[in-house]
Design an enzyme around this catalytic site. Sequence first.
Site, PDB file in Angstrom:
ATOM      1  N   LYS A   1      39.976  43.566  36.094  1.00 18.37           N
ATOM      2  CA  LYS A   1      41.291  43.014  36.438  1.00 18.37           C
ATOM      3  C   LYS A   1      41.244  42.010  37.584  1.00 18.37           C
ATOM      4  O   LYS A   1      42.037  41.077  37.632  1.00 18.37           O
ATOM      5  CB  LYS A   1      42.265  44.140  36.787  1.00 18.37           C
ATOM      6  CG  LYS A   1      42.614  45.050  35.613  1.00 18.37           C
ATOM      7  CD  LYS A   1      43.457  44.339  34.584  1.00 18.37           C
ATOM      8  CE  LYS A   1      43.953  45.293  33.487  1.00 18.37           C
ATOM      9  NZ  LYS A   1      44.634  44.542  32.399  1.00 18.37           N
TER      10      LYS A   1
ATOM     11  N   GLU B   1      53.112  43.997  37.017  1.00 12.05           N
ATOM     12  CA  GLU B   1      53.342  45.264  36.324  1.00 12.05           C
ATOM     13  C   GLU B   1      52.010  45.986  36.306  1.00 12.05           C
ATOM     14  O   GLU B   1      50.959  45.354  36.386  1.00 12.05           O
ATOM     15  CB  GLU B   1      53.817  45.005  34.890  1.00 12.05           C
ATOM     16  CG  GLU B   1      52.694  44.741  33.867  1.00 12.05           C
ATOM     17  CD  GLU B   1      51.937  43.442  34.089  1.00 12.05           C
ATOM     18  OE1 GLU B   1      52.453  42.577  34.820  1.00 12.05           O
ATOM     19  OE2 GLU B   1      50.824  43.295  33.550  1.00 12.05           O
TER      20      GLU B   1
ATOM     21  N   SER C   1      34.592  47.842  30.976  1.00 16.47           N
ATOM     22  CA  SER C   1      35.657  47.112  31.673  1.00 16.47           C
ATOM     23  C   SER C   1      36.097  47.758  32.980  1.00 16.47           C
ATOM     24  O   SER C   1      36.615  47.076  33.854  1.00 16.47           O
ATOM     25  CB  SER C   1      36.857  46.954  30.744  1.00 16.47           C
ATOM     26  OG  SER C   1      37.262  48.217  30.262  1.00 16.47           O
TER      27      SER C   1
END
Lengths: 426, 264
Positions: free
Chosen positions: A97, A119, A386
């Site tokens: 991210k 969000e 990830s």
Amino acid sequence: MTSSTQAATRPVTGSGHYGPYGGRFVPEALIAALDQLDAAFRAAVADPSFTERLDLLHRDYTGRPNPLTQARRFAEHCGGARVYLKREDLNHTGSHKINNVLGQALLADAMGKRRVIAETGAGQHGVATATAAALLGLECTVYMGEEDTHRQALNVARMRLLGAEVVPVTVGSRTLKDAINEAMRDWVTSVDRTHYILGTVTGPAPFPELVRHFHAVIGREARAQVLQAEGRLPDAVVACVGGGSNAMGLFSAFIDDPQVQLRGYEAGGDGVETGRHAARFAAGAPGVLHGARTYVMQDEWGQTVPSHSISAGLDYPGVGPEHAWLHDTGRAVYQPVNDAEAMEAFQLLCRTEGIIPAIETAHALAGAMRLGAELGPDAVILVNLSGRGDKDVATAARWFGFDLGAGVDAGLGVSAARDAELAEGR
Amino acid sequence: MSHRLDEAFARASGRAALIGYLPAGFPTARDSVRLINAMVDAGVDIIEVGLPYSDPLMDGPDIQQAVDIALRGGTTTDVVLTTVAEVTRAGATALVMSYWNPIERYGVDRFATGLADAGGVGVITPDLTPEEAGDWVEATDASGLGRVFLVAPSSSDARIEVVAGMCTGFVYAASTMGVTGVRASVGSGARELVERTRARTLLPVAVGIGVSSGAQAREVAQYANGVIVGSAFVRCILQAADATEAERAVGSLARELSEGVRGR
């Protein structure tokens, strides 16, 4: 198919369409801000000093390039194929991210916007945004479904430690979809001074293209690393798909290599047949959600159907529009992975490689096990690892029946409702 | 037919038309019809029937709560069309306000035809941009429905020209950068937005978002062709103890607003 594949890799500048998908379905009040963002993005991409600033942050702050790890013991459970893990879990803040967030925070800075909002579902994107905001001295508000604040209490605490305001969203289904609604409502009210750091490759143009751009570093690094390790391209690249940003970042470097299969794994929850899942491709239909046309879990009247997954980060009823197009053109293949299958892969990776993956990522690992069995021992499979699983320790302990003790439970914030749900799911 | 929207604005001759919003199925399908009829009886010129949607990202808490109640009560697109038919039979001029996905899912042509058959005069689509509206333009033209897009204070003059050029019936000017809801004052940018829009279209321009009182209606009516009120009606119903009280409160607000648009 070649031409349609190329269309998928190169959206028409400014229109943001991938075949019939993407576009902009938003209140008019946001159009000017999206135009401004689009212009800032194109200027940044063309500006070597922007890229340099971002590259330096990636090197000195995120810790890029992160390694490609060959998973030899885990590979024994993947039909003996050679399996490589792209280690996004080793990034600062623990997942991919941060790639997108640093890029967008620099864009906010370039646009003169001193406040960012985001969000978050699992909390990884919220933590990354709070981190970037602290680094650049930006005000930060994160919207998170109330249900998710219980599931991921540790990440809520992390965001607050980093100086962000966390707003629990108590409307609708109280999960990621409603957090996006609230972030959009905030943005439409505060757009003059606020940038919305959307966390995945969904939403109105230019977000899908922009977020993919900032995650493309995953694919670029992985491609070079696997070429060096194997002297050839992998047979398949594999990622989990919630909104689809880690997958898009990885896929982007291989879309034009037809010999490389692109495989995305979405959350099958309790099983697609139970209706409790987040399998947009397996059980959704084209529609419009959160500003873009894409595959959406919806009923016959076009009302969004709540999704379900053990993984908060995959628990979303929509998916990035470019994935929708890759799906329709057949360039990428998407399959659901159930909670139980994902948790089996989760445990296997822990015990064979000494790596605790995020539960989101465990869906990709389960996919690799399936795919390896299909492709056989000569195959090379590249999996995007990830995120790391620290945030999921309580959920996993509950799933596997470890006794954490009541005090630890409360501290890690596994809600009673969630316990009951998990117990039912066993 | 959109000429029926023109007629509704013409009937208001010399003053702004009063446009009142209520979601279909709120608080129940039967009560929403009764409440809409009460609004018309008390002087509302045009009714905006809301199509309840699960993700109303342009709406504030009052309307979110109302559509949630309507959805839990089983309100479907068919119920919305029936509601339009019933209030039209009772004498209302009714538009539908809907987010895009329910229309697309129902079928763009099927929805336009169904609404026209029910006697509806048009549709407001708050999240459909002109760039995405190709099929919708064809369908509304074919069925003669008014096609209402929004302009906002942040819209450039060039953008207003594009959006207004795609509208038929009227143009919806969002008074404020924000979501629907009752506010102490109407956005100061509303008048300027109406003026900028009017310089680029011959269509009536109606102002919505944040208008809730007779005084605000009077103020907006001085410069706009229409005054749109939604959350304030919804709030009357949310706060009422029972159906009778809701009907009385809605009627009383409608009369106050109706006096307002008449400059009284």
